[in-house]
Design a protein around this motif. Structure first.
Motif, PDB file in Angstrom:
ATOM      1  N   ASP A 135       0.807  -1.212   0.000  1.00  0.00           N
ATOM      2  CA  ASP A 135       0.000   0.000   0.000  1.00  0.00           C
ATOM      3  C   ASP A 135       0.846   1.271   0.000  1.00  0.00           C
ATOM      4  O   ASP A 135       0.423   2.310  -0.526  1.00  0.00           O
ATOM      5  CB  ASP A 135      -0.982  -0.004   1.167  1.00  0.00           C
ATOM      6  N   GLU A 170       1.670   1.867  -3.598  1.00  0.00           N
ATOM      7  CA  GLU A 170       0.471   2.279  -4.330  1.00  0.00           C
ATOM      8  C   GLU A 170       0.110   3.725  -4.020  1.00  0.00           C
ATOM      9  O   GLU A 170      -0.285   4.486  -4.920  1.00  0.00           O
ATOM     10  CB  GLU A 170      -0.703   1.352  -3.997  1.00  0.00           C
ATOM     11  N   GLU A 171       0.226   4.136  -2.776  1.00  0.00           N
ATOM     12  CA  GLU A 171      -0.083   5.516  -2.426  1.00  0.00           C
ATOM     13  C   GLU A 171       0.919   6.475  -3.062  1.00  0.00           C
ATOM     14  O   GLU A 171       0.548   7.557  -3.537  1.00  0.00           O
ATOM     15  CB  GLU A 171      -0.101   5.703  -0.906  1.00  0.00           C
ATOM     16  N   THR A 209       0.046   6.774  -6.725  1.00  0.00           N
ATOM     17  CA  THR A 209      -1.140   7.615  -6.875  1.00  0.00           C
ATOM     18  C   THR A 209      -0.779   9.090  -6.770  1.00  0.00           C
ATOM     19  O   THR A 209      -1.289   9.926  -7.526  1.00  0.00           O
ATOM     20  CB  THR A 209      -2.188   7.255  -5.811  1.00  0.00           C
ATOM     21  N   ARG A 210       0.111   9.399  -5.835  1.00  0.00           N
ATOM     22  CA  ARG A 210       0.473  10.799  -5.625  1.00  0.00           C
ATOM     23  C   ARG A 210       1.444  11.319  -6.693  1.00  0.00           C
ATOM     24  O   ARG A 210       1.293  12.437  -7.194  1.00  0.00           O
ATOM     25  CB  ARG A 210       1.099  10.964  -4.231  1.00  0.00           C
ATOM     26  N   ASP A 253       4.656  15.520   1.151  1.00  0.00           N
ATOM     27  CA  ASP A 253       3.704  14.445   0.850  1.00  0.00           C
ATOM     28  C   ASP A 253       4.370  13.079   0.957  1.00  0.00           C
ATOM     29  O   ASP A 253       3.781  12.122   1.484  1.00  0.00           O
ATOM     30  CB  ASP A 253       3.127  14.625  -0.555  1.00  0.00           C
ATOM     31  N   ILE A 267       3.548   9.885   3.566  1.00  0.00           N
ATOM     32  CA  ILE A 267       3.321   8.504   3.143  1.00  0.00           C
ATOM     33  C   ILE A 267       4.242   7.548   3.888  1.00  0.00           C
ATOM     34  O   ILE A 267       3.816   6.496   4.378  1.00  0.00           O
ATOM     35  CB  ILE A 267       3.538   8.378   1.623  1.00  0.00           C
TER      36      ILE A 267
END
Length: 207
Positions: free
Chosen positions: A52, A55-56, A59-60, A90, A94
């Protein structure tokens, strides 16, 4: 020292600049039987392990940062975030949320095992102003030129790279001011081991 299995073991923070020998001190303490939690390793694992966190990040920041192996191209992403404060914040959000969970899990294991303390091997402890999270902070210090030579020799980096990292970290004067104990890495590994064990023994006696 005896500690309840339900209690949270005291934390010792271990820090030091690039090439200082901090990781060597961490290994010495680990070999002596203490639980050392490597925050940098947990941080790398977020982007180096499909899951995850990856994946995050994708996405960002975009699919272009995913490698063919399904993990993050950390070198490419670093080039982006070091030039963009918002992107860096950011990415830290994460990574750090997941690091905190991983560290908490290790601390629960230490508490269940009745361990007397845990050590956080944290290269950015002072830069992130996390000193108050610890019962004590230990800083490893080494000469400027020795640090550069060590990183160039052992990691294959050039001098300019090492100096850029050193410039972004707190100074040794700041480490001296803010740490509770210092470990000087100025001679050989045997002497460093003696100094490291002594520093931790003093802190354990004071807890």
């Amino acid at each position: 020292m005896t500690i309840s299995a339900r209690a949270t073991p005291p934390r010792i923070g271990l820090t030091g600049g690039i090439g200082s020998g901090k990781s060597t001190v961490a290994a010495i303490w680990r070999d002596a039987g203490h639980r050392v939690i490597d925050l940098d390793a947990h941080s790398r694992a977020v982007l180096d392990t499909p899951g995850d966190g990856v994946e995050e990040a994708v996405t960002r920041f975009g699919e272009r940062f995913r490698t063919s192996g399904g993990i993050i191209d950390r070198a490419a992403l670093a080039a982006l975030v070091f030039a963009d404060d918002e992107a860096r914040a950011d990415l830290e959000a994460i990574v750090l949320s997941r690091v905190d969970r991983a560290v908490a899990a290790e601390e629960r294991e230490a508490a269940a095992a009745g361990e007397a303390l845990v050590v956080h091997d944290s290269p950015l402890l002072l830069e992130k102003d996390r000193g108050l999270d610890y019962a004590a902070v230990v800083a490893v210090l080494a000469r400027w030129e020795d640090r550069i030579h060590r990183v160039v020799r052992d990691r294959g980096k050039d001098r300019a790279y090492v100096e850029s990292i050193m410039a972004a970290q707190v100074t040794d004067l700041e480490r001296i001011r803010r740490a509770d104990r210092l470990v000087l890495n100025t001679t050989d590994r045997g002497t460093l081991a003696q100094r490291a064990r002594h520093a931790l023994a003093v802190l354990v006696d004071a807890l």
